[in-house]
Design an enzyme around this catalytic site. Structure first.
Site, short mmCIF file in Angstrom:
data_model
loop_
_atom_site.label_atom_id
_atom_site.label_comp_id
_atom_site.label_asym_id
_atom_site.label_seq_id
_atom_site.Cartn_x
_atom_site.Cartn_y
_atom_site.Cartn_z
CG HIS A 114 22.27 -33.70 -40.02
ND1 HIS A 114 22.30 -32.46 -39.41
CD2 HIS A 114 22.58 -34.60 -39.05
CE1 HIS A 114 22.60 -32.60 -38.12
NE2 HIS A 114 22.78 -33.89 -37.88
CG ASP B 175 26.84 -35.73 -37.91
OD1 ASP B 175 28.04 -35.58 -38.19
OD2 ASP B 175 26.37 -35.54 -36.78
#
Length: 257
Positions: free
Chosen positions: A208, A63
């Site tokens: 992430h 992400d």
């Protein structure tokens, strides 16, 4: 010759027996409890958390919404290990770092939609949810020339209305089943331990771009999972596109297996 006379009570009993036999046939045909899974989840709208597969395939996903300083290092580690991943990009991040979007795409990775503004979808109307998706997709296509087919909702926040809105845009909603929560202040050893211990066939791993600890953990994660026999694929190459259902855990399964 003896004539059998059926009254209403006997007819009902026979119909019950026939129904039981028919349901038993379906139960066995679909593989036991799969019939129960299908029934229970026909009334629910769920994203895909993982995929039921006999193959040792997993998807590595990122992400992307924090800066861009760690993107080159992530891409280098993936290249060095010959791994393709799926990057879910936020529209406002794309605005700031269009060249990074090009780098990710040119490296052969898959780009998914992570909304335009990273807002809670359950707080939006269906039309606003679609606008978030279409806006981010348009930005991605302008840079890469490619349409998006995958959406990951911000904060993992969804309900039935959100899932239906995503489906109506022509996207698959993708969650994850392996999450080391690497956006928190934790060590790369903790990230490695969580991912390596929890990954199984069909897992979707969430990482992430917010921490150097994730970068430090990435090479070890890839090498150790490969040592265990896992193959890394893009999410679109992992999920089923038709003839499937999603059980109550969010695991996508084929109907005919």
């Amino acid at each position: 010759m003896k004539i059998l006379i059926l009254n209403k009570k006997k007819i009902n009993s026979i119909l019950v027996v026939i129904l039981i036999l028919f349901l038993s046939y379906l139960f066995n045909l679909l593989g036991g409890y799969k019939l129960i899974d299908v029934y229970l989840n026909s009334k629910a709208d769920l994203p895909i958390y993982s995929v039921e597969t006999k193959e040792k395939k997993v998807a590595l996903t990122f992400d992307i919404g924090w800066g861009d300083e760690y993107i080159p290092a992530i891409l280098k580690i993936l290249k060095d290990n010959d791994v393709k991943a799926t990057f879910f990009l936020i529209g406002t991040w794309i605005d700031k770092y269009p060249d990074r979007v090009k780098e990710i795409d040119l490296a052969g990775h898959e780009i998914g939609n992570h909304s335009n503004n990273h807002v809670y979808f359950t707080r939006l109307t269906k039309s606003k949810i679609k606008n978030e998706i279409f806006t981010a997709s348009a930005k991605i296509k302008k840079i890469t020339g490619k349409d998006t087919k995958l959406v990951r909702v911000p904060y993992g926040d969804y309900n039935s209305d959100v899932i239906k809105a995503i489906q109506e845009t022509g996207h698959y909603c993708i969650q994850w089943d392996v999450d080391p929560i690497d956006w928190r202040v934790i060590s790369h050893e903790q990230i490695e331990k969580t991912v390596i211990s929890k990954t199984r066939n069909g897992s979707i791993i969430l990482l992430h771009n917010s921490s150097m600890e994730t970068v430090k953990a990435l090479d070890t994660i890839i090498k150790e999972l490969k040592r265990k026999g896992f193959e890394f694929v893009k999410v679109s190459d992992l999920i089923y596109k038709e003839n499937y259902y999603i059980d109550y855990t969010g695991r996508q399964k084929l109907l005919n297996e």
